[in-house]
Scaffold this motif. Sequence first.
Motif, PDB file in Angstrom:
ATOM      1  N   ASN A   1      47.375  18.228 -48.224  1.00  0.00           N
ATOM      2  CA  ASN A   1      47.402  18.455 -46.497  1.00  0.00           C
ATOM      3  C   ASN A   1      46.389  17.305 -46.130  1.00  0.00           C
ATOM      4  O   ASN A   1      46.908  16.794 -45.087  1.00  0.00           O
ATOM      5  N   MET A   2      45.404  17.363 -46.964  1.00  0.00           N
ATOM      6  CA  MET A   2      44.278  16.091 -45.990  1.00  0.00           C
ATOM      7  C   MET A   2      45.371  14.557 -46.790  1.00  0.00           C
ATOM      8  O   MET A   2      44.564  14.101 -45.441  1.00  0.00           O
ATOM      9  N   ALA A   3      45.397  14.919 -47.929  1.00  0.00           N
ATOM     10  CA  ALA A   3      45.947  13.298 -48.346  1.00  0.00           C
ATOM     11  C   ALA A   3      46.577  12.815 -46.695  1.00  0.00           C
ATOM     12  O   ALA A   3      47.540  11.526 -46.159  1.00  0.00           O
ATOM     13  N   VAL A   4      47.840  14.233 -46.297  1.00  0.00           N
ATOM     14  CA  VAL A   4      49.117  13.353 -45.630  1.00  0.00           C
ATOM     15  C   VAL A   4      48.710  13.048 -44.110  1.00  0.00           C
ATOM     16  O   VAL A   4      49.307  12.185 -43.248  1.00  0.00           O
ATOM     17  N   ALA A   5      47.366  14.397 -43.837  1.00  0.00           N
ATOM     18  CA  ALA A   5      46.858  13.593 -42.475  1.00  0.00           C
ATOM     19  C   ALA A   5      45.733  12.527 -42.132  1.00  0.00           C
ATOM     20  O   ALA A   5      46.235  11.158 -41.624  1.00  0.00           O
ATOM     21  N   ALA A   6      45.340  12.243 -43.262  1.00  0.00           N
ATOM     22  CA  ALA A   6      44.584  10.641 -43.952  1.00  0.00           C
ATOM     23  C   ALA A   6      45.652   9.357 -43.672  1.00  0.00           C
ATOM     24  O   ALA A   6      45.274   8.629 -43.161  1.00  0.00           O
ATOM     25  N   VAL A   7      47.139   9.701 -43.978  1.00  0.00           N
ATOM     26  CA  VAL A   7      48.357   8.476 -44.083  1.00  0.00           C
ATOM     27  C   VAL A   7      48.864   8.565 -42.782  1.00  0.00           C
ATOM     28  O   VAL A   7      49.038   7.178 -42.360  1.00  0.00           O
ATOM     29  N   THR A   8      48.372   9.705 -41.980  1.00  0.00           N
ATOM     30  CA  THR A   8      49.111   9.369 -40.620  1.00  0.00           C
ATOM     31  C   THR A   8      48.161   9.088 -40.131  1.00  0.00           C
ATOM     32  O   THR A   8      48.732   8.448 -39.048  1.00  0.00           O
ATOM     33  N   THR A   9      46.913   9.253 -40.182  1.00  0.00           N
ATOM     34  CA  THR A   9      45.803   8.468 -38.845  1.00  0.00           C
ATOM     35  C   THR A   9      45.552   6.923 -39.305  1.00  0.00           C
ATOM     36  O   THR A   9      45.269   5.454 -39.169  1.00  0.00           O
ATOM     37  N   HIS A  10      45.201   7.148 -41.130  1.00  0.00           N
ATOM     38  CA  HIS A  10      44.957   5.824 -41.244  1.00  0.00           C
ATOM     39  C   HIS A  10      45.098   5.171 -43.328  1.00  0.00           C
ATOM     40  O   HIS A  10      44.805   6.656 -43.494  1.00  0.00           O
ATOM     41  N   PHE A  11      45.777   4.576 -43.658  1.00  0.00           N
ATOM     42  CA  PHE A  11      45.805   4.309 -44.877  1.00  0.00           C
ATOM     43  C   PHE A  11      45.452   2.922 -45.074  1.00  0.00           C
ATOM     44  O   PHE A  11      46.151   2.179 -44.987  1.00  0.00           O
ATOM     45  N   PRO A  12      44.483   3.370 -46.475  1.00  0.00           N
ATOM     46  CA  PRO A  12      43.718   1.639 -46.783  1.00  0.00           C
ATOM     47  C   PRO A  12      44.510   1.194 -47.533  1.00  0.00           C
ATOM     48  O   PRO A  12      45.635   1.618 -48.711  1.00  0.00           O
ATOM     49  N   MET A  13      44.656   0.002 -47.182  1.00  0.00           N
ATOM     50  CA  MET A  13      45.871  -1.128 -48.290  1.00  0.00           C
ATOM     51  C   MET A  13      45.522  -0.790 -49.763  1.00  0.00           C
ATOM     52  O   MET A  13      45.887  -1.753 -50.590  1.00  0.00           O
ATOM     53  N   GLU A  14      44.074  -0.836 -49.896  1.00  0.00           N
ATOM     54  CA  GLU A  14      43.798  -0.397 -51.598  1.00  0.00           C
ATOM     55  C   GLU A  14      44.261   0.029 -52.128  1.00  0.00           C
ATOM     56  O   GLU A  14      44.443   0.344 -53.344  1.00  0.00           O
ATOM     57  N   ALA A  15      45.700   0.991 -51.497  1.00  0.00           N
ATOM     58  CA  ALA A  15      45.857   2.218 -52.907  1.00  0.00           C
ATOM     59  C   ALA A  15      47.080   1.884 -53.077  1.00  0.00           C
ATOM     60  O   ALA A  15      47.478   2.806 -53.865  1.00  0.00           O
ATOM     61  N   ILE A  16      47.401   0.721 -52.510  1.00  0.00           N
ATOM     62  CA  ILE A  16      48.888   0.037 -53.107  1.00  0.00           C
ATOM     63  C   ILE A  16      48.150   0.012 -54.434  1.00  0.00           C
ATOM     64  O   ILE A  16      48.331  -1.259 -54.511  1.00  0.00           O
TER      65      ILE A  16
END
Length: 102
Positions: A87-102
Motif C-alpha cells: 500500500n505504501m509502494a502504490v502511494a509512492a508510485v502515485t505521487t512520484h516514481f523514481p526512474m532508477e527502478a526501471i
Amino acid sequence: MNSLVEQVALAARATLGAIRDRVVDAVGARRVLQVGGLVAALGFGTTLAFASQTLALCGFMLVGFGAANIIPLMFKAAGMQTLMPANMAVAAVTTHFPMEAI
C-alpha cells in the motif's frame, strides 16, 4: 472522415491494450517500456512535423500506444517489490516514481 479515423484509432487502441499482459510476459517489462517510449516519441514527432489533422490524430494514437503501458507496469512493479508494504509502494508510485527502478 475524422469521426471514422477517430473510431478506428479508438478500436485499435482498445485491441492493443487488451493484449498488453501477453506481450509483457513474452518480451519482458523493460523491453515493453523501452519500445513504448520510442513509439510515444515517434508519435510526438509525427504530431509536430505534419500540419494535417489526420496525421496529428495518428501521432496522438502512437503516443497513446507507447505511453499506455507505463502506468500499469509501474503499479505492478510497486506491488511486487519487497522494500516496503504494497500500500505504501502504490502511494509512492502515485505521487512520484523514481526512474532508477526501471
